[in-house]
Design a protein around this motif. Sequence first.
Motif, PDB file in Angstrom:
ATOM      1  N   LEU A   1      51.162   1.175  -3.321  1.00 33.65           N
ATOM      2  CA  LEU A   1      51.322   0.542  -4.307  1.00 33.65           C
ATOM      3  C   LEU A   1      52.834   0.207  -4.575  1.00 33.65           C
ATOM      4  CD1 LEU A   1      50.337  -0.725  -7.276  1.00 33.65           C
ATOM      5  CD2 LEU A   1      50.876   1.832  -8.170  1.00 33.65           C
ATOM      6  N   THR A   2      53.205  -1.078  -4.933  1.00 34.48           N
ATOM      7  CA  THR A   2      54.699  -1.624  -4.846  1.00 34.48           C
ATOM      8  C   THR A   2      54.402  -2.336  -6.240  1.00 34.48           C
ATOM      9  OG1 THR A   2      54.174  -3.520  -3.694  1.00 34.48           O
ATOM     10  CG2 THR A   2      54.771  -1.681  -2.414  1.00 34.48           C
ATOM     11  N   ALA A   3      55.853  -2.672  -6.721  1.00 36.09           N
ATOM     12  CA  ALA A   3      55.966  -3.171  -7.821  1.00 36.09           C
ATOM     13  C   ALA A   3      57.411  -3.933  -8.015  1.00 36.09           C
ATOM     14  CB  ALA A   3      55.965  -2.521  -9.224  1.00 36.09           C
ATOM     15  N   ALA A   4      57.391  -5.191  -8.589  1.00 39.59           N
ATOM     16  CA  ALA A   4      58.647  -5.859  -8.505  1.00 39.59           C
ATOM     17  C   ALA A   4      58.431  -6.789  -9.755  1.00 39.59           C
ATOM     18  CB  ALA A   4      58.690  -6.594  -7.133  1.00 39.59           C
ATOM     19  N   MET A   5      59.676  -7.200 -10.213  1.00 38.15           N
ATOM     20  CA  MET A   5      59.823  -8.282 -11.216  1.00 38.15           C
ATOM     21  C   MET A   5      59.524  -9.466 -10.888  1.00 38.15           C
ATOM     22  SD  MET A   5      60.153  -6.586 -14.112  1.00 38.15           S
ATOM     23  CE  MET A   5      60.461  -7.453 -15.178  1.00 38.15           C
ATOM     24  N   ARG A   6      58.688 -10.343 -11.532  1.00 34.47           N
ATOM     25  CA  ARG A   6      58.517 -11.495 -10.977  1.00 34.47           C
ATOM     26  C   ARG A   6      58.208 -12.403 -12.268  1.00 34.47           C
ATOM     27  NH1 ARG A   6      59.722  -9.819  -6.821  1.00 34.47           N
ATOM     28  NH2 ARG A   6      58.766  -9.673  -4.845  1.00 34.47           N
ATOM     29  N   SER A   7      59.401 -13.426 -12.301  1.00 39.18           N
ATOM     30  CA  SER A   7      58.949 -14.432 -13.465  1.00 39.18           C
ATOM     31  C   SER A   7      59.059 -13.581 -14.918  1.00 39.18           C
ATOM     32  CB  SER A   7      57.794 -15.336 -13.543  1.00 39.18           C
ATOM     33  OG  SER A   7      57.723 -16.072 -12.503  1.00 39.18           O
ATOM     34  N   GLY A   8      59.683 -12.797 -14.785  1.00 43.74           N
ATOM     35  CA  GLY A   8      60.037 -11.815 -15.974  1.00 43.74           C
ATOM     36  C   GLY A   8      59.171 -10.644 -16.470  1.00 43.74           C
ATOM     37  N   TYR A   9      58.132 -10.643 -15.440  1.00 44.09           N
ATOM     38  CA  TYR A   9      57.019  -9.403 -15.828  1.00 44.09           C
ATOM     39  C   TYR A   9      56.724  -8.577 -14.328  1.00 44.09           C
ATOM     40  CZ  TYR A   9      55.806 -12.455 -19.782  1.00 44.09           C
ATOM     41  OH  TYR A   9      55.867 -12.983 -20.883  1.00 44.09           O
ATOM     42  N   PRO A  10      56.411  -7.291 -14.753  1.00 42.39           N
ATOM     43  CA  PRO A  10      56.143  -6.558 -13.438  1.00 42.39           C
ATOM     44  C   PRO A  10      54.925  -7.099 -12.718  1.00 42.39           C
ATOM     45  CG  PRO A  10      56.599  -5.209 -15.369  1.00 42.39           C
ATOM     46  CD  PRO A  10      56.458  -6.663 -15.925  1.00 42.39           C
ATOM     47  N   LYS A  11      55.101  -7.224 -11.369  1.00 43.15           N
ATOM     48  CA  LYS A  11      53.867  -7.602 -10.543  1.00 43.15           C
ATOM     49  C   LYS A  11      53.574  -6.348  -9.625  1.00 43.15           C
ATOM     50  CE  LYS A  11      51.840 -11.120  -7.730  1.00 43.15           C
ATOM     51  NZ  LYS A  11      51.783 -12.548  -7.090  1.00 43.15           N
ATOM     52  N   LEU A  12      52.310  -5.905  -9.543  1.00 42.93           N
ATOM     53  CA  LEU A  12      51.935  -4.813  -8.840  1.00 42.93           C
ATOM     54  C   LEU A  12      51.096  -5.306  -7.528  1.00 42.93           C
ATOM     55  CD1 LEU A  12      52.694  -3.451 -11.625  1.00 42.93           C
ATOM     56  CD2 LEU A  12      51.041  -1.880 -11.089  1.00 42.93           C
ATOM     57  N   ASN A  13      51.279  -4.575  -6.554  1.00 45.92           N
ATOM     58  CA  ASN A  13      50.263  -4.925  -5.471  1.00 45.92           C
ATOM     59  C   ASN A  13      49.749  -3.450  -4.848  1.00 45.92           C
ATOM     60  OD1 ASN A  13      50.688  -8.056  -4.673  1.00 45.92           O
ATOM     61  ND2 ASN A  13      52.473  -7.556  -5.270  1.00 45.92           N
ATOM     62  N   TRP A  14      48.914  -3.451  -4.161  1.00 44.18           N
ATOM     63  CA  TRP A  14      48.118  -2.262  -3.551  1.00 44.18           C
ATOM     64  C   TRP A  14      47.447  -2.608  -2.430  1.00 44.18           C
ATOM     65  CZ3 TRP A  14      47.213  -3.678  -8.557  1.00 44.18           C
ATOM     66  CH2 TRP A  14      45.875  -3.966  -8.793  1.00 44.18           C
ATOM     67  N   LEU A  15      47.061  -1.515  -1.659  1.00 47.70           N
ATOM     68  CA  LEU A  15      45.820  -1.541  -0.688  1.00 47.70           C
ATOM     69  C   LEU A  15      44.665  -0.876  -1.094  1.00 47.70           C
ATOM     70  CD1 LEU A  15      45.466  -2.221   2.385  1.00 47.70           C
ATOM     71  CD2 LEU A  15      46.230   0.255   2.894  1.00 47.70           C
ATOM     72  N   ASP A  16      43.559  -1.825  -0.834  1.00 48.78           N
ATOM     73  CA  ASP A  16      42.282  -1.414  -1.161  1.00 48.78           C
ATOM     74  C   ASP A  16      41.628  -0.485  -0.025  1.00 48.78           C
ATOM     75  OD1 ASP A  16      39.812  -1.132  -2.158  1.00 48.78           O
ATOM     76  OD2 ASP A  16      39.191  -3.247  -2.244  1.00 48.78           O
ATOM     77  N   ASN A  17      41.369   0.599  -0.355  1.00 48.83           N
ATOM     78  CA  ASN A  17      40.967   1.553   0.748  1.00 48.83           C
ATOM     79  C   ASN A  17      39.360   1.748   0.370  1.00 48.83           C
ATOM     80  OD1 ASN A  17      43.332   1.910   2.050  1.00 48.83           O
ATOM     81  ND2 ASN A  17      44.193   3.348   0.371  1.00 48.83           N
ATOM     82  N   SER A  18      38.660   1.469  -0.483  1.00 48.99           N
ATOM     83  CA  SER A  18      37.389   1.637  -0.874  1.00 48.99           C
ATOM     84  C   SER A  18      36.551   0.291  -0.665  1.00 48.99           C
ATOM     85  CB  SER A  18      37.396   2.010  -2.429  1.00 48.99           C
ATOM     86  OG  SER A  18      35.789   2.161  -2.771  1.00 48.99           O
ATOM     87  N   LYS A  19      35.192   0.797  -0.118  1.00 47.42           N
ATOM     88  CA  LYS A  19      34.278  -0.282  -0.006  1.00 47.42           C
ATOM     89  C   LYS A  19      33.382  -0.651  -0.988  1.00 47.42           C
ATOM     90  CE  LYS A  19      34.575   0.385   5.207  1.00 47.42           C
ATOM     91  NZ  LYS A  19      35.447  -0.974   5.368  1.00 47.42           N
ATOM     92  N   ILE A  20      33.347   0.068  -2.108  1.00 46.51           N
ATOM     93  CA  ILE A  20      32.291   0.209  -3.143  1.00 46.51           C
ATOM     94  C   ILE A  20      32.871   0.167  -4.494  1.00 46.51           C
ATOM     95  CG2 ILE A  20      30.730   1.489  -1.610  1.00 46.51           C
ATOM     96  CD1 ILE A  20      31.068   4.082  -3.273  1.00 46.51           C
ATOM     97  N   GLU A  21      34.020  -0.175  -4.718  1.00 44.05           N
ATOM     98  CA  GLU A  21      34.677   0.302  -6.009  1.00 44.05           C
ATOM     99  C   GLU A  21      34.044  -1.188  -6.791  1.00 44.05           C
ATOM    100  OE1 GLU A  21      37.522  -2.959  -4.504  1.00 44.05           O
ATOM    101  OE2 GLU A  21      36.716  -1.152  -3.608  1.00 44.05           O
ATOM    102  N   THR A  22      34.001  -1.193  -8.048  1.00 44.59           N
ATOM    103  CA  THR A  22      33.651  -2.308  -8.787  1.00 44.59           C
ATOM    104  C   THR A  22      34.724  -2.714  -9.708  1.00 44.59           C
ATOM    105  OG1 THR A  22      33.018  -0.573 -10.624  1.00 44.59           O
ATOM    106  CG2 THR A  22      31.345  -1.611  -9.059  1.00 44.59           C
ATOM    107  N   ALA A  23      35.824  -1.930  -9.866  1.00 40.91           N
ATOM    108  CA  ALA A  23      37.087  -2.230 -10.456  1.00 40.91           C
ATOM    109  C   ALA A  23      38.140  -1.212 -10.074  1.00 40.91           C
ATOM    110  CB  ALA A  23      36.845  -2.462 -11.992  1.00 40.91           C
TER     111      ALA A  23
END
Length: 211
Positions: free
Chosen positions: A111-133
Amino acid sequence: IVVTTLAALDVPTNLNITLSNPESSRPQLSWVYNGNDPVDFNIERCQGSGCTNFVMIKKILATKGNISFLDNNLAANNYQYRVKAVRATEASGYSNIAAITVLGLNAPSNLTAAMRSGYPKLNWLDNSKIETAFQIERCLVDPALGERSKCITAYSQVGVVNANTVTFTDLKPITGVPTGYTVYLRYRVRAVQKEASVSGYSNTVIVQPLN
């Protein structure tokens, strides 16, 4: 008078446990009963590697032959099962003990986070094959205590995104902070799936919002 004597109860055999996929939290049990007459079955389970404190979790009524049972959602842990046949006051010996490890949903990572256009933007790695959300949560951190300090508020959910989505922009306003007081935001993410419930949390990240 004709007296019918029922044969002694056979011991259930070939108890086996499988998971529909490695992230499932619902063990599927199967076993064989070779007796001629339908009987009931008590299914017992205990928790922990090498456990012995079995507790009955289900009774299956009047069946024989090849039998199966799907257990409920279980937390990540090691489990052992055994089965016995029952009829009125009679009971057979126990089947073999079968064990399984429930791992549950794979947690997101990186998980990473940085300010983009005035708002926090998060990115992460999806390690699951069956998540729904994915559920995104944040808390407030007092920078005066250092970036690694504990949250000064409880985590609260700020968003939910669909399966396979690995980014989120937090547009939720920061409330409850006195004027002139600066806070940082700490985030964490977890995967959600109906069958497997929720995963563990990702790593946490901190971002400094714009004043």
